[in-house]
Design a protein around this motif. Structure first.
Motif, short mmCIF file in Angstrom:
data_model
loop_
_atom_site.label_atom_id
_atom_site.label_comp_id
_atom_site.label_asym_id
_atom_site.label_seq_id
_atom_site.Cartn_x
_atom_site.Cartn_y
_atom_site.Cartn_z
N ASN A 174 47.97 21.04 24.38
CA ASN A 174 47.83 21.74 25.66
C ASN A 174 48.64 21.11 26.78
OD1 ASN A 174 46.34 19.40 25.86
ND2 ASN A 174 44.63 20.33 26.95
N VAL A 176 51.56 20.36 29.42
CA VAL A 176 52.48 21.21 30.17
C VAL A 176 53.91 20.77 29.83
CG1 VAL A 176 53.25 21.95 32.45
CG2 VAL A 176 50.81 21.59 32.00
N THR A 177 54.74 21.72 29.39
CA THR A 177 56.09 21.39 28.96
C THR A 177 57.09 21.63 30.07
OG1 THR A 177 55.54 22.02 26.69
CG2 THR A 177 57.89 21.88 27.24
N TYR A 191 60.72 25.60 32.72
CA TYR A 191 59.28 25.61 32.47
C TYR A 191 58.97 26.69 31.43
CZ TYR A 191 58.96 22.75 36.71
OH TYR A 191 59.10 21.76 37.65
N PRO A 192 59.06 26.39 30.15
CA PRO A 192 58.83 27.41 29.12
C PRO A 192 57.41 27.95 29.08
CG PRO A 192 59.09 25.24 28.12
CD PRO A 192 59.44 25.09 29.56
N ASP A 193 56.44 27.17 29.55
CA ASP A 193 55.05 27.63 29.55
C ASP A 193 54.73 28.52 30.75
OD1 ASP A 193 54.72 26.06 27.33
OD2 ASP A 193 53.86 24.37 28.43
N HIS A 194 55.68 28.67 31.67
CA HIS A 194 55.41 29.39 32.92
C HIS A 194 56.46 30.45 33.20
CE1 HIS A 194 53.41 25.44 33.20
NE2 HIS A 194 52.45 26.10 33.80
N GLU A 196 59.49 30.77 31.78
CA GLU A 196 60.88 30.33 31.67
C GLU A 196 61.57 30.21 33.04
OE1 GLU A 196 62.47 29.22 29.11
OE2 GLU A 196 61.07 29.75 27.50
N ARG A 233 54.50 17.23 28.76
CA ARG A 233 55.46 17.04 27.68
C ARG A 233 56.86 17.14 28.30
NH1 ARG A 233 53.90 20.75 24.85
NH2 ARG A 233 52.73 19.67 23.22
N PRO A 313 49.93 29.96 32.11
CA PRO A 313 49.61 30.29 30.72
C PRO A 313 48.36 31.17 30.62
CG PRO A 313 50.16 27.98 30.92
CD PRO A 313 50.10 28.53 32.31
#
Length: 334
Positions: A174, A176-177, A191-194, A196, A233, A313
């Motif tokens: 979980n 954040v990347t 920010y791929p989790d948000h 892009e 991350r 997310p």
């Protein structure tokens, strides 16, 4: 007659021109367009009222002098002789290891060697000892100078291996990347989790840095914004040559290599603004690609994400489900 027609056309264009300009200005900004009905009906105004603070909730955090940045000798002579204060768990452990283990051991060894040198100079100089000793071996001394260094190395090895293992800890699922890409000579943050979203970060000029109250050549126009207190991350890569993403006050440094994706766990303990620089010689402007990490409370980070046009997310999946549920509810009510 011709003059009257031209005058009428000109008047009509003048009347419609402000409306067309306003429409063009409102088109790129969705929140502004959403506020338009508020002036005509009361119901949309009530619905749109909470959205306005949310869109404007993010304000760049002002830096705290001496926190997350280098300390000059004039400001604090003692702090300039050691590491910056640390704001991550690994950084605090590493600083403790330096201050409580390495520094005392180094100091003790240096004083011991200095004392031995002074003793030899005073005790075995030509004046005090005209007849030189012929001794070639001393079993006791040889045992001591073999065993003592082994003990010292074992004492140092335990916290060293612990710190090394902690720095290679795998980020949880979980986390954040954030992907940091090095360019010649600036940084890009994705920010791929948000949704892009991507932020391009260049060094701010001297006037902009002074206006923002930030140190020149460390300030940037767009920061890497992250949530504080949650696992991150951090992934690094590069588009051209090798760079290095380094933030000293977070005890974080990782190479950014073209064609390779490195990643590392980072958890920032408290909100703040933390400064770093590229730490790999990458070309003529290597010294002009600073890094600024702004750690925000999670709620303020969510506001920043939405201000950038991204999504948190789970929101992308929740929106279609809510849209599908509305017609079903209307049919049931009918």
């Amino acid at each position: 007659m011709k003059k009257l027609i031209l005058a009428a056309v000109a008047a009509g264009l003048a009347a419609f021109a402000p409306l067309s300009v306003a429409a063009q200005d409102a088109a790129p900004a969705a929140p502004v367009a959403a506020e338009a009905p508020a002036a005509t009906t009361a119901a949309p105004a009530d619905a749109a009222a909470p959205a306005a603070p949310e869109a404007s909730a993010y304000t760049p955090m002002a830096p705290t002098k001496g926190k997350g940045m280098p300390t000059s000798y004039e400001d604090d002579a003692m702090k300039s002789l050691t590491f910056q204060d640390q704001y991550s768990a690994n950084g605090e452990y590493a600083l403790w290891m330096h201050d409580m283990i390495l520094l005392p051991v180094i100091t003790a060894i240096s004083l011991l060697v200095l004392g031995l040198l002074l003793y030899v100079v005073m005790r075995f100089n030509r004046r005090a000892n005209p007849v030189a000793s012929k001794t070639t071996h001393n079993t006791m001394i040889e045992v001591v100078w073999t065993i003592l260094p082994v003990i010292i190395l074992v004492v140092i090895a335990v916290p060293s291996i612990t710190l090394l293992a902690r720095q290679y800890e795998t980020p949880p699922a979980n986390a954040v990347t954030i992907k940091a890409t090095g360019y010649q000579w600036y940084w890009g943050y994705t920010y791929p989790d948000h949704g892009e979203i991507e932020v391009i970060s260049n060094m701010a000029d001297e006037a902009a840095a002074a206006k923002a109250g930030e140190p020149y050549q460390l300030a940037v126009d767009n920061r890497m914004v992250v949530p504080a207190g949650v696992p991150l991350r951090i992934q690094t890569t590069a588009s051209d040559v090798i760079h290095a993403f380094a933030v000293p006050s977070l005890w974080f440094k990782m190479d950014a290599v073209p064609g390779r994706l490195n990643e590392k766990l980072l958890t920032i303990k408290e909100p703040g603004v933390y400064y770093g620089q590229c730490s790999e010689l990458c070309g003529a402007r290597h010294g002009y690609m600073p890094i600024v990490v702004e750690a925000l409370p999670p709620a303020e980070f969510a506001a920043w994400v939405k201000a950038q046009g991204g999504t948190m997310p789970g929101e992308a999946e929740a929106a279609p489900a809510a849209a599908a549920a509305e017609p079903a509810a209307a049919t049931t009510a009918g």
